[in-house]
Each structure stands twice: as C-alpha cells, then as structure tokens.
Design an enzyme around this catalytic site. Structure first.
Site, PDB file in Angstrom:
ATOM      1  N   GLY B  12       0.784  -1.038  -0.077  1.00 44.17           N
ATOM      2  CA  GLY B  12      -0.076  -0.011   0.031  1.00 44.17           C
ATOM      3  C   GLY B  12       0.832   1.267   0.023  1.00 44.17           C
ATOM      4  N   GLY B  14      -0.106   4.550   0.107  1.00 48.45           N
ATOM      5  CA  GLY B  14      -1.144   5.497   0.764  1.00 48.45           C
ATOM      6  C   GLY B  14      -0.205   6.478   1.791  1.00 48.45           C
ATOM      7  N   PHE B  15      -1.231   7.081   2.415  1.00 44.03           N
ATOM      8  CA  PHE B  15      -0.191   7.677   3.516  1.00 44.03           C
ATOM      9  C   PHE B  15       0.726   6.977   4.438  1.00 44.03           C
ATOM     10  CE2 PHE B  15      -3.835  10.931   2.798  1.00 44.03           C
ATOM     11  CZ  PHE B  15      -2.930  11.821   2.198  1.00 44.03           C
ATOM     12  N   GLU B 176     -18.363  17.475   2.308  1.00 38.78           N
ATOM     13  CA  GLU B 176     -17.566  18.260   1.151  1.00 38.78           C
ATOM     14  C   GLU B 176     -18.204  18.056   0.017  1.00 38.78           C
ATOM     15  OE1 GLU B 176     -13.125  18.319   3.455  1.00 38.78           O
ATOM     16  OE2 GLU B 176     -14.017  16.666   2.490  1.00 38.78           O
ATOM     17  N   ASP B 315      -5.507   3.189   8.061  1.00 42.16           N
ATOM     18  CA  ASP B 315      -7.013   2.962   8.213  1.00 42.16           C
ATOM     19  C   ASP B 315      -7.150   1.661   8.663  1.00 42.16           C
ATOM     20  OD1 ASP B 315      -7.159   5.520   7.469  1.00 42.16           O
ATOM     21  OD2 ASP B 315      -8.505   5.047   5.682  1.00 42.16           O
ATOM     22  N   ALA B 326      -5.927  10.893   7.350  1.00 40.66           N
ATOM     23  CA  ALA B 326      -4.749  10.906   6.980  1.00 40.66           C
ATOM     24  C   ALA B 326      -3.703  11.092   7.982  1.00 40.66           C
ATOM     25  CB  ALA B 326      -4.484  12.060   6.082  1.00 40.66           C
TER      26      ALA B 326
END
Lengths: 439, 439
Positions: B12, B14-15, B176, B315, B326
């Site tokens: 992964g 991601g962050f 949002e 996550d 995040a």
C-alpha cells in the site's frame, strides 16, 4: 406552425462545429449543438495527454463553458442516430438510449472521423487509435503498465516485448506519439525503475510510405527523420502492418512482401481513419455517395449537392482533396456558418469557400518541431518555438493556456511528467483491476 | 542463503506506506513497495476531482516519482493476493494475473479501506463510494451527465429526479461532496444550461447521527450546518439509507422507522468503509481477529500481536480507537518505519506509538471551512484560509501545489470549473458510450 427563427442544428462540437457556432453567434438563428461528449477536445495535443504531460482537462473545454456567451445556442449531449430528410429532423439518442428529435432548417454536420483498421477490425482490441480522450487514457494506461510489467518480469525476452512499443503510421500523430514515448522513457522514467532501464525502450515507427510526414516538404521530412533517429526511434519505411496480437506486431514489406514479426506488447494505431457511422446514414438519406474513407462530397459552399440546407464540414467532408487537419475544419465550419448567416440576413448568393493554408506543424522532440506554412519552412529550435506559440494560441481558454505553459516549462526543466495517473473508468474494475489488460 | 540486508515489504502506497518508506530511506534495509495503482492519491482532495475542480494528476503523484530518491526502495505494481507466514513471503498478482513472491523480513501493511455497503451490496451498482481516482471519475461522470439528461428531458418529474443528488453520510467526505455539488451547480454551471436552472439542483445530505461532522466539536458542527443550509444543501438527520435504485433513494428514520422515498438519479455513498479483502487473508494467516470493519489489532509498536515482524498501519489498523484519517496513517506508518529502522540498527526495545492529534479539517463552501486542532477551533473565513494552507502544505510536489493554487484562484474569481472532462476508460464504449449509464 413555423418556428420564429431559422433553426440550425450542428452535429459535432469539434473544430468545425465550434467555429460554425461562433460564426453564427450574432445571426438571427437558433442553434442546437449536439455532441457525444461534454468536452470539446483539442486533438492536436491528445498525444501529450496519452504520454503523461497534460491532463484531459488541459486539452479540452466543457462545450457549455466554451459557448456560454452564445445567447442563441443550446448544447445537447447525445448521438445523432438517424435523420429524417423530409421532416427535416435529426433523431438523437440520449445517454440512456431514449430518443428525441431535433428539427432543423439548416443542418451542419462536423462529426469527424474515427480510427479505421480497414478490414482488420480484430486489430482494434490490441492496437488502440487516438481520436478521443478515452483513447488517450487507454494509451496512457497501456504505456505506463507496460513499464510496470517489464519491471516485475525476469525473462529477458518477455521483458523486452513489454519494453517494445510499435506505432503504426508515420504521419504527424504517429511521429509525435513515437517521439513522446522515447522522451517519456529516456527523461521522465529513466531513474524511476530498478530492474529495467526504461531508456532501453524500443520504439518502432512503422510507416507505409518512403518518408515520414509525407504531407510536409521533403527536406522537413528528412530533418524530422534525423531528429527521430537521434531520439532513438527506429523507423521502418515501406511496410504495412499486417498482423497485431497481444504480444507481437507483424509487418509486410510493400516491395517484396517480406514479413517481419516484432515481439511487442504495445501497438498503437495512427494509420487510418474513416467517417463515423452517421456519415453513412446521412449519405443514404441524402442520396449521395461517400468516398473511400466515408467522407461526404460537398459543393463550394460546404453544402451537400442537391441539399442546400445540409452542410458537411471538417474531416468528414470531401472537398478539393483538402486534408483532415484542424485548420481545414475551422475554416470550413466557419464558412458554413457564414453562408447560413448571410442567407438568413437575406443575401441571395452563397460565397464560395476559399481555403487559406496557414500551414501545418508536427512536434518531434524537445527543441525540435517542423512547421510548414506556404514557402516558410521551419525546423529544429525555431520550428519548436513556433510550434509552441501556435499551439498555445489555439488552445481554448486562458486557464488551459497557463496550465499548459506551466506544465511544459516544468517538464522542460526537470524532465518529469506528472499527469501519469491511470483511470480504469469504473469502480468495479478499479477494485480488481486485473483482467482489464485482457479487454 | 540469507539476504544481505533485512528486506521490508510495504503493501500500500497510501499515507501510511509512503511515510513508512520515508522513515526507512536511510535505514540499512531493502524496501519493496507494492501497490495496486501507479499513483499515490491525496484522498482529502478526491471530492474536488469528482466535482470538476482538479485533475487526477493534481491530486496524485506517480509512486515512482515520489520515491525516486529512495536508493533502497523498489516499487511494484501488483495486488497482494496471499501471504505465506512460515516462508515469510507475500504472494503478489501482477496485472496479467501471473504471480510472484516477495520475501520479507519485515512486512508493513497499509492497504487501507474500501467502500462498504454493510449487507446492501446491491447498492454499489447505483451508489458509488469515493476512495479511488476511478471512484472520483465515476462520480464526476454521474454528476455531469445528470445535468445533461435533465437538459434534454421535458417531463418535470423526471427532470427533477435527474437534478436531485443524494449523498449518504454526514462525515467530512459527505459534507464536502454535498457542498461542492451545490457550488458546482450554483456557480460553475448556473448560466450554461437553457432548459434547466442548475441552481435548482437539490442536494440531500442523508446522515444517521443527530449532527453532521460528528467527529468535530459541537459548535463547529452547528457552524458547518448553518453554512450548508445557506448553500442550499438539505440535511436530513437521524436516518439510515435503506434503499437505492436507479432513480430513487429510500431512507428510514431511526426513531420511528418512518420510510421516505426521494426520486433521485444520483446517489453517492460516503457512509461506510471496510478493510480491503487482503486484511482477512492476513488475519487468518496470523491467527488474529479483525474488528467489525475488518481492521486488524496491533500493539503499541504497530505490530500484530504474536508477530513482531508484521506491522499494520493506517486505516486498516485497530489501535486505541484512532480514527481513519490521513494524520493517523502518516504517523503510524512513520512509527512502523522507525521501529524497523531502530531494530535493524541494533536497538533492543521498541518505542511505543504516541499519536499526536494535529487536528482535522473539513471544507464546507467558499469562505467556509471548519478546523479543529486540540483547543484551537476555527470556522468561517479563518477556518477556510487555514484549510487551504494545510492542504497545500500536505499536497505532494511543487507542481501539484502550484497547479492547485492556480485552479483554486481561478475558480474563486470566476466560479468556473475546468476539469469536467468525462472519461469512460475504454475505447469500445467511448465509441458507443451508451449502456455505460446502466453499468
């Protein structure tokens, strides 16, 4: 009951359609502009979207945004499916396949061309063309994932097939695409891989003629060829592509029918176009004959012989052997708009179309482009600068211009390309992207 | 034969994965970073890609580009399909479904969450979630084409269903998205249509709790609610979405089980996530139990109990009830990297993770955002400015920052949104886009 003002239906919001609409902006008509997409695409830069330089938003404009100041114009998303010449109505498919009718007093068709495989439709599955934003994204995905596959594969033969990119067609699109793949490989990707050396990527430019860029003057062709050689593009002249599969491309030499097979996982197709299917529908309904590529003949006012109310412009028209380039589309669309505006304003005679050749240009590599405008020929750095100015000038909207200049500058300085994101287009396959490759 | 240096496999990018890789940049290890995509996505701005503000390139970075200066790291495009705990190998699917094995001494899993429909998987077809670039493009396509369909349809009820957008979930993503759809409709699209008034677009925010943004302080929630009201978002609190179809969304009130059906052609799903399927594979192999959302429990060094060589971050980890934001992903990924680097350098004891809550933020509308960082609460214009600075600061790369600031400025000044191009993702359906709608 008659409609208050003459109704003009324009099919296609490409260069021809948009320029026709612009010419009609102040005319006493009601315009309906129909397109299958919500975006007007600046096709001359499509290859830069495909090779990770620009986003699809940078080379396209929402049609509604582009025409927002046209008070006499409605935009409709749909596909022209049929035409009723007697009732003067176009039958339009909505996105959900329901239909409606758009009545017209004048019809302007500038629906363009699509990629053609000329009896080899099975190639389509393996060798995408480059006419739409989707094509550009498919090509981007193919190119980017080919490097990824090569990176994880140990077998040297397999790996080299993944690192071989064949471009069929040595016209401007083919030359630009081949050049950009080499620049992407040697500059943007060079240091990003571990098991492979992206600069080893083999780019084959397979061309039927005896020189690339046949529409340009010979010495510009040869200058372009030198730049391609220097860039590392392998040009093969005088061959037809006679086979494409998952992992190979086959060529046949025109002179002696010699066949050659290149192991290549990526083949791109820029060597043929044909009119979109609606052209056949239109030709049948109007009783005219399409040319070999499906184009429709027009008279010198852009109207179809025997049908002064129907105009065909842009790539889809057959007139005076004019080439399928942006400039012809803009001018012919503009002319159809002018003829309609004049007639609505009461002018008796229709003005004949006079094409003014402002020239053509093709990008080869960093610091090299060829530009030909009448007797003015430019190449190398001057050509490249002229190319940049021309393309920025024609790009729609200050924002696209600024963004494009910014991206070009950054790529020139650093070599990096940031618009490399891969879009699969739906959530289900994004969740499990595998198998997409097989599509 | 033993590998020269400890091998770290990170699943992964991601962050969590990226921050782990960064922490390991100078460690004496060899890192393999595996992701299903070629891009690291800045998820906090995904909704702006979905609503036509930013391109997918602006909110993402090629993973290889992001890690190009890591000398000890290899990037691999692939999906973790299985794990062999005894052999310490991850089994990876390539894009063509062929497999290879990635051996590890340390394994870091930060593969994240996907949209969950909790027993209502049939909703997925009608109500896309928003976790990936493809999701953003699907949502963009749904929103843009809904306005197009409304424009060509005469029946007022049908038209109003096309102009109704339901957003399930009142957390930051839902708020949002709902806010942006209203801003898109009232500002960017307002003057671009003829038969419809886009500003009439009805946006329903359907939320199970008794206030939106439940993770924020109550007075920030209520400030956000006021801004949403002013923007014209219709918030419905205390309801579950219990039905979604092609043209409707059904809610059930939690208090009295009252059912309500809203005719709506667009429903978007931001109200549930679950760990990606690999989490179950991993849990089975390691003999640990996932929580209700599929998260994997970790100890205070981010490693899985009983498996000090396997770390889970972001996550996908269940630790101390930390939320899936995040900031948690970045810090936990960084921590796993630190523990590995320390151990490889010979440090005996593992440092415990201490989460430092730097705060959270949610964008509501132009000139309105809420930011909460410890005791510091901001809303309205100050919150909005802080939100902008924070997001630009965290966006990867100078080029993405500049481009984003440029796009935001232009949209602020003119209201226009230029990244509205629709991508279908393959050439065949682009040629005949119809039917996609039905997918």
């Amino acid at each position: 009951m008659a409609h208050a003002r003459p109704r003009v239906v324009i099919i296609g919001a490409g260069f021809a359609g948009i320029h026709c609409a612009r010419r009609l902006k102040k005319a006493q008509v009601d315009v309906t502009l129909i397109d299958r997409s919500t975006s007007h695409v600046f096709q001359p830069l499509l290859y830069q979207c495909a090779t990770g330089l620009l986003s699809e938003g940078a080379i396209s404009s929402p049609i509604r945004h582009l025409t927002r100041r046209h008070r006499n114009l409605d935009v409709v998303l749909g596909e022209a499916a049929d035409i009723d010449v007697d009732a003067r109505e176009v039958v339009v498919d909505r996105l959900d396949l329901s239909r409606f009718r758009a009545p017209y007093d004048y019809l302007v068709v500038g629906a363009g061309m699509r990629t053609a495989y000329r009896g080899n439709d099975r190639f389509a599955r393996f060798a995408p063309g480059m006419k739409t934003l989707d094509d550009a994204h498919v090509i981007r995905r193919k190119i980017m994932t080919a490097f990824e596959m090569a990176e994880t594969i140990d077998d040297p033969e397999e790996q080299s097939a993944w690192l071989t990119f064949a471009v069929a067609g040595g016209g401007p699109t083919g030359v630009e695409l081949a050049g950009q793949i080499r620049e992407l490989a040697t500059r943007a990707l060079e240091r990003e891989y571990d098991s492979i050396d992206p600069s080893r990527a083999r780019v084959l430019l397979l061309h039927g003629g005896d020189r690339v860029l046949p529409s340009f003057d010979e010495h510009l062709s040869s200058s372009a060829q030198k730049a391609l050689d220097k860039l590392g593009v392998e040009t093969v002249l005088g061959v037809h592509v006679t086979g494409v599969g998952d992992d190979f491309v086959e060529t046949t030499r025109k002179s002696d029918k010699h066949k050659e097979i290149y192991p290549a996982r990526t083949t791109l197709w820029t060597t043929g176009v044909e009119a979109v299917p609606f052209a056949a529908t239109l030709a049948r309904a109007l009783g005219v004959e399409q040319d070999r590529s499906g184009r429709i003949p027009v008279t010198d006012d852009m109207s179809v012989p025997g049908h002064p109310e129907v105009f065909v412009c842009g790539d889809m028209m057959a007139y005076d052997n004019l080439p399928g380039v942006a400039e012809v589309a803009m001018q012919s669309g503009h002319h159809a708009g002018r003829v309609i505006a004049d007639e609505v304003a009461g002018k008796a005679n229709r003005a004949p179309f006079k094409y003014r050749d402002l020239g053509t240009a093709a990008y080869i590599a960093r610091r090299h482009a060829v530009v030909q405008s009448g007797r003015l020929h430019m190449r190398g750095l001057p050509g490249w600068l002229a190319w940049g100015v021309i393309h920025i000038a024609f790009l729609a909207g200050a924002r696209n211009r600024m963004g494009t200049v910014m991206n070009w500058s950054a790529t020139l300085l650093t070599g990096s390309r940031r618009e490399r994101a891969i879009i699969y287009g739906d959530t289900e396959t994004a969740r499990t992207p595998y198998g997409h490759w097989e599509r």
